[in-house]
Design a protein around this motif. Structure first.
Motif, mmCIF file in Angstrom:
data_model
loop_
_atom_site.group_PDB
_atom_site.id
_atom_site.type_symbol
_atom_site.label_atom_id
_atom_site.label_comp_id
_atom_site.label_asym_id
_atom_site.label_seq_id
_atom_site.Cartn_x
_atom_site.Cartn_y
_atom_site.Cartn_z
ATOM 1 N N ALA A 34 0.830 -1.210 0.000
ATOM 2 C CA ALA A 34 0.000 0.000 0.000
ATOM 3 C C ALA A 34 0.858 1.252 0.000
ATOM 4 O O ALA A 34 0.535 2.240 0.649
ATOM 5 C CB ALA A 34 -0.939 -0.016 1.205
ATOM 6 N N ALA A 35 1.987 1.187 -0.709
ATOM 7 C CA ALA A 35 2.880 2.349 -0.878
ATOM 8 C C ALA A 35 3.316 2.938 0.457
ATOM 9 O O ALA A 35 3.492 4.144 0.579
ATOM 10 C CB ALA A 35 2.205 3.413 -1.737
ATOM 11 N N GLY A 36 3.495 2.075 1.465
ATOM 12 C CA GLY A 36 3.958 2.550 2.760
ATOM 13 C C GLY A 36 2.880 3.209 3.599
ATOM 14 O O GLY A 36 3.167 3.730 4.677
ATOM 15 N N LYS A 37 1.613 3.179 3.124
ATOM 16 C CA LYS A 37 0.552 3.920 3.817
ATOM 17 C C LYS A 37 -0.518 3.005 4.411
ATOM 18 O O LYS A 37 -1.538 3.487 4.881
ATOM 19 C CB LYS A 37 -0.091 4.918 2.849
ATOM 20 N N GLY A 38 -0.324 1.697 4.368
ATOM 21 C CA GLY A 38 -1.360 0.777 4.807
ATOM 22 C C GLY A 38 -1.312 0.418 6.274
ATOM 23 O O GLY A 38 -1.926 -0.563 6.697
ATOM 24 N N VAL A 39 -0.598 1.215 7.072
ATOM 25 C CA VAL A 39 -0.443 0.925 8.501
ATOM 26 C C VAL A 39 -0.990 2.090 9.316
ATOM 27 O O VAL A 39 -0.664 3.246 9.062
ATOM 28 C CB VAL A 39 1.035 0.697 8.864
ATOM 29 N N THR A 40 -1.847 1.777 10.289
ATOM 30 C CA THR A 40 -2.361 2.805 11.211
ATOM 31 C C THR A 40 -2.027 2.408 12.637
ATOM 32 O O THR A 40 -2.308 1.285 13.059
ATOM 33 C CB THR A 40 -3.891 2.951 11.081
ATOM 34 N N VAL A 41 -1.406 3.332 13.365
ATOM 35 C CA VAL A 41 -1.230 3.176 14.812
ATOM 36 C C VAL A 41 -2.365 3.962 15.446
ATOM 37 O O VAL A 41 -2.381 5.196 15.411
ATOM 38 C CB VAL A 41 0.140 3.697 15.281
ATOM 39 N N ALA A 42 -3.340 3.249 15.994
ATOM 40 C CA ALA A 42 -4.554 3.890 16.510
ATOM 41 C C ALA A 42 -4.454 4.099 18.020
ATOM 42 O O ALA A 42 -4.162 3.164 18.765
ATOM 43 C CB ALA A 42 -5.774 3.032 16.175
ATOM 44 N N TYR A 43 -4.729 5.345 18.444
ATOM 45 C CA TYR A 43 -4.665 5.692 19.864
ATOM 46 C C TYR A 43 -6.055 5.820 20.486
ATOM 47 O O TYR A 43 -6.179 6.014 21.690
ATOM 48 C CB TYR A 43 -3.884 7.000 20.053
ATOM 49 N N ASN A 84 0.744 8.401 8.435
ATOM 50 C CA ASN A 84 1.996 7.855 7.913
ATOM 51 C C ASN A 84 2.139 8.168 6.429
ATOM 52 O O ASN A 84 1.162 8.209 5.683
ATOM 53 C CB ASN A 84 2.047 6.338 8.118
ATOM 54 N N THR A 85 3.387 8.345 6.017
ATOM 55 C CA THR A 85 3.724 8.602 4.623
ATOM 56 C C THR A 85 4.677 7.511 4.158
ATOM 57 O O THR A 85 4.974 6.570 4.885
ATOM 58 C CB THR A 85 4.434 9.955 4.489
ATOM 59 N N GLY A 86 5.200 7.680 2.946
ATOM 60 C CA GLY A 86 6.260 6.792 2.479
ATOM 61 C C GLY A 86 7.588 7.091 3.146
ATOM 62 O O GLY A 86 8.531 6.320 3.009
#
Length: 421
Positions: free
Chosen positions: A148-157, A224-226
């Motif tokens: 996902a072009a480095g954008k498929g990760v979410t750190v959710a707070y 997050n970005t690339g």
């Protein structure tokens, strides 16, 4: 040797810059390339997934060696395509590139071989994933399985942020089929670190360590970005920790891939978290050079990059010369307004005309018919400074940044500050 590099971003610009310094390098082509790359190589208008056209071009030009830059064509089997035509190529085959192409494959591999990583569960059913998510603590990490072009990760707070990320991936499908499966894993706190290594089967030769900055805003805020910048070396992380990461994570992973019948050849990139007690754990693996890590690692390489590539391809990595400069390097990414969301293109760039003595890698630029520089991507330029220390390299990078401008230009002002605290 005539060389074809596949890709068209800042990473490929850095690779070509390094390859061009080799006495063995002849004519260098890049497909599709970009306007900055065109200053060092002949750019060829062939897409990264046009395997038939790429192999035909390599044959037509009697290309001696091919280097694959990005993750997507690796996952799609571009190395296998060149090998089928008996064209020497640097990069992992499709079955080995799956270590990046599928996060569930990667996590299952690490679990099977007891390689340190965060606890996780994987899901292909949205309701089951949502039910599991609601039973977990915060913060928590949600990852689309595929690329996902480095954008498929979410750190959710927050609970709302976590559920929105899951819905975006699995229901709205903002990452398409990359979100057919999802990995939900525990949040790891600590210092992030990237170790890239040349790998030839079970032979592992680590490169200089680097640290990336993924979030778009200062203080690691925002989506997050690339990658918004990076630096190398890491003076605030003990060398013993780096060595432990190589011995307990990277080498066992290379052995595991061989054991699975997927021997890895190329660059294996470990994204790691160093916990407060000094123990490294695996966040992710990539199957290629990082972007923008490459932009600070290769300027520190004193040895011949082409010779190292050939050693990997020919199965003699163990004896390759690999020497690193004591100098530090810092890269600041200049991004378009709106990135990592929608952004404009064709915005005029000022300050590049007299930059030939600066170390600037182009990620998303074009030149008009009149020769003017304009933007053509979310990440536009990677501006690198070198120095005897991180502080010196950082000052040099930001001094170069101050000479460049375009409407809406955005960069972080705190790249490499973690190394100075």
């Amino acid at each position: 040797m005539d060389i074809l590099v596949v890709g068209g971003g800042g990473r490929e610009h850095a690779i070509i810059w390094s390859l061009s310094r080799s006495p063995k390098a002849g004519k260098i082509y890049c497909a599709p390339g970009n306007a900055g790359i065109a200053q060092l190589a002949e750019c060829v208008p062939i897409g990264m997934f046009e395997f038939d056209k790429l192999t035909a071009f390599a044959k037509e030009k009697s290309i001696d060696y091919v280097v694959i830059g990005p993750d997507d064509p690796l996952a799609a089997g571009i190395v296998d395509a060149f090998e089928a035509h008996h064209i020497p190529v640097f990069g992992p085959r499709k079955n080995a590139a799956e270590i990046e192409g599928s996060k569930t494959f990667m996590k299952d591999l690490l679990h099977k071989y007891s390689i340190p990583t965060a606890a996780y569960e994987k899901f292909s059913d949205y309701e089951a994933a949502l039910s599991y998510l609601r039973g977990q603590g915060l913060p928590i990490v949600i990852k689309a399985d595929g690329l996902a072009a480095g954008k498929g990760v979410t750190v959710a707070y927050s609970r709302e942020e976590a559920e929105l990320a899951l819905r975006d991936i699995m229901v709205t499908k903002v990452f398409g089929e990359a979100g057919a499966q999802v990995v939900i894993e525990e949040f790891l706190a600590g210092q992030e670190m990237s170790i890239l290594a040349f790998v030839d089967g079970e032979t592992v030769r680590p490169m200089a360590a680097a640290q990336d900055h993924k979030p778009v805003f200062d203080g690691d805020k925002g989506p997050n970005t690339g990658g918004m910048g990076t630096y190398s070396p890491l003076p605030h992380i003990d060398e013993a920790i780096i060595q432990e990461a190589v011995e307990t994570i990277i080498k066992p992973t290379a052995r595991a891939m061989v054991a699975e019948g997927r021997p890895f050849s190329g660059v294996l990139f470990a994204g790691l978290m160093i916990s407060p007690d000094g123990k490294p754990k695996t966040i992710e693996f990539n199957a290629r050079f990082g972007d923008p890590e490459t932009q600070v690692i290769l300027p520190r390489l004193k040895s011949d990059l082409l010779e190292i590539f050939l050693a990997v391809t020919e199965g003699r990595l163990a004896e390759a010369d690999m020497e690193w400069s004591e100098e530090a390097a810092v890269c600041v990414v200049l991004a378009s307004e709106g990135y990592p969301g929608p952004y404009p293109k064709g915005v005029p760039i000022a300050g590049l005309e007299g930059s030939s003595n600066e170390l600037i890698f182009h990620a998303g630029t074009e030149r008009t018919e009149e020769g003017a520089w304009v933007t053509n991507g979310g990440r536009v330029l990677g501006v690198v400074g070198m120095g005897a220390s991180i502080a010196e390299a950082r000052s040099a990078a930001y001094a170069s940044v101050s000479k460049i401008s375009f409407p809406g230009m955005h960069s972080r002002s705190d790249i490499a500050m973690k190394a100075l605290v």
